[in-house]
Design an enzyme around this catalytic site. Structure first.
Site, PDB file in Angstrom:
ATOM      1  CB  CYS A  28      -2.165   0.780   8.217  1.00 55.82           C
ATOM      2  SG  CYS A  28      -0.307   1.467   8.898  1.00 55.82           S
ATOM      3  CD  GLU A  72       8.489   0.761  10.404  1.00 53.81           C
ATOM      4  OE1 GLU A  72       8.802   0.572   9.872  1.00 53.81           O
ATOM      5  OE2 GLU A  72       7.035   1.497  10.618  1.00 53.81           O
ATOM      6  CD  GLU A  85       4.621   0.203  12.543  1.00 51.57           C
ATOM      7  OE1 GLU A  85       3.400   0.754  13.597  1.00 51.57           O
ATOM      8  OE2 GLU A  85       5.195   0.593  13.767  1.00 51.57           O
ATOM      9  CG  ASN A 141      -0.396   0.177   2.663  1.00 52.79           C
ATOM     10  OD1 ASN A 141       1.005  -0.050   2.930  1.00 52.79           O
ATOM     11  ND2 ASN A 141      -1.419   0.589   3.200  1.00 52.79           N
TER      12      ASN A 141
END
Ligand code: UN1
Length: 480
Positions: free
Chosen positions: A283, A461, A249, A152
């Site tokens: 997300c 991250e 993640e 994505n």
């Protein structure tokens, strides 16, 4: 139609693997094959890891300036080619051209940001408890990292994992997502063009077997993964079993609270962006719109009007506001959840029906669902498509409880003009990121990114936090 790319793995600085049984297709027009690719094996991963391991000592010992220069040059090249690479991204992933170009520019900026971070890496100096003794901490490179990235954000996420890994002196084996290998390949090729030494960054294209081989490889010191929760659980289990570092993640079911005191026009636009742009395939997308009684009906009516007016179409058509889903499976998931919501007694305000355009593509009608209860499946399971539901609440406290009441905790938003509620929400929302009067999606690249609960696992991250996962601290004691 545009030419089909013939892709290869990247191992030890070369394109390797001429056999190309797999392909990626254009979701806006599924007759078009964007790229033909190899279907990698565990043996390819072995070769890639061997190259990365051999390249590690020299790269780890290279001057941070040398590493910085490569990332900086790659960032410049990518920015110069953002239209071309962004177009490839949109053809392969299906987000609109402005979104594809925007993501490419973001990846370029990430490379440049970490070019700076390579030079800023630092430790600490502390006094010892013993007289005459000094203590220093250093952050050192760790070794070969495995990066498993989703479709994505097919260039931004490979960039935000690879750039810190490389900046801090590690070497990498990257597995790009099945539907979007060409976009990731463009990044890897540009980093080599920018002067990355051979073997420092390797890429193996393939399916789950390649990911598993990375997770299980004894010479990979850490795995950074972005993707689904079910795959993530296996990645973590495999990595922990052999005491490798792991960073995950995963999904979200991100709430956006709209209070009675919100600027309604603004709230509607925030929801429209967060829930539907990028085809809802983020997300961080706002999928639960938790709306207070006083504005609920007006909000739903205004939002429904805007959702129904969204122009869904070919990602490259300048008229399109929403591109297709990436794949048939993702398209089907959206329709399945519209049916599930109907079955649970919810009301489809707009969308939900199949969309047929003038060409074969995986198009989804943006769907707004109202009159849902917090415990329905539509409000607990991630759809990952242009589908959002509304939940009516009486008070801020009820909204907060519902917002926090799912197993995910990535991003959470509130639209309000009350400082008191905004501040309270920032403290009490059980999410890694909170947004006040902003969409839950669309984050900056120079600050930490990550969630709580089932959304994330391991170190954060991006931004200054990236050093945590991609370096190891050494504590050095000395006496004069
Ligand atoms: C964003 O909202 O700008 O996979 C980024 C994802 C996230 C990135 C979202 N890891 O959607």
């Amino acid at each position: 139609m545009t030419d089909t790319l013939e892709l290869s793995h990247w191992i030890d600085g070369d394109r390797v693997g001429g056999d190309r049984p797999a392909e990626s297709r254009n979701p806006s027009d599924t007759r078009e094959v964007v790229a033909r690719t190899p279907d990698g094996s565990a043996a390819d991963v072995d070769d890639a890891v061997a190259a990365a391991k051999a390249a590690f000592p020299a790269w780890a010992d290279a001057s941070p300036e040398a590493r910085s220069d490569v990332l900086d040059r790659a960032g410049t090249l990518l920015m110069e080619r953002k239209e071309e690479v962004g177009r490839l991204l949109s053809r392969e992933e299906g987000k609109t051209l402005p979104e594809g170009i925007g993501e490419t520019a973001r990846a370029a900026r990430i490379l440049k940001y970490f070019a700076g971070e390579a030079l800023r890496l630092h430790g600490q100096n502390l006094a010892s408890t013993r007289p005459g003794v000094e203590i220093q901490t250093y952050r050192q490179p760790v070794g070969v990292y495995g990066l498993i990235t989703p479709w994505n954000f097919p260039i931004a996420i490979p960039a935000w994992k690879a750039a810190p890994a490389l900046a801090f002196g590690n070497t990498v084996v990257l597995k790009p997502a099945g539907p979007t290998p060409a976009t990731a390949e463009a990044l890897v090729a540009i980093l080599h063009e920018a002067g990355l030494p051979k073997g420092v960054l390797n890429m193996v294209i393939g399916r789950g077997g390649v990911g598993q081989a990375i997770v299980d490889h004894k010479d990979i010191v850490g795995v950074s993964f972005t993707g689904s929760q079910s795959v993530g659980a296996g990645v973590a289990a495999g990595a922990v079993k052999r005491q490798a570092r792991v960073q995950l993640e995963m999904g979200g079911k991100n709430p956006l609270i709209v209070l009675d005191d919100a600027d309604l026009e603004r709230a509607v636009n925030i929801a429209l962006d967060g829930s539907f742009f990028a085809t809802g395939q983020r997300c961080t997308a706002s999928s639960r719109l938790i709306v207070q009684d006083g504005v609920h009906d007006k909000f739903v009516a205004l939002l429904a009007e805007k959702v129904a007016a969204l122009r869904v179409g070919d990602a490259l058509d300048p008229n399109s506001q929403i591109g297709p889903a990436v794949s048939e499976a993702q398209m089907e998931t959206s329709y399945t959840y519209a049916d599930i919501a109907r079955g649970e007694g919810a009301r489809i305000v707009t969308g939900g029906d199949r969309l047929k355009l003038d060409k074969p593509g995986w198009y989804v009608q943006p769907t707004l669902i109202a009159d849902t209860a917090a415990d329905m499946r539509i409000n607990n399971e991630e759809v990952f498509g242009p589908v959002a539901s509304t939940i009516r609440v009486k008070s801020y406290e009820e909204a907060l409880e519902i917002a926090n009441g799912v197993e995910f905790g990535l991003s959470a938003g509130i639209v309000t003009s009350s400082l008191k509620h905004a501040r309270d929400f920032q403290r009490r929302a059980k999410a890694g990121m909170t947004m006040v009067n902003l969409p839950t999606a669309g984050v900056d690249y120079h600050v930490p990114f990550g969630g709580t609960k089932s959304s994330s696992y391991g170190a954060r991250e991006q931004g200054f936090a990236a050093a945590e996962f991609f370096t190891q601290i050494k504590t050095s004691y000395s006496a004069g």
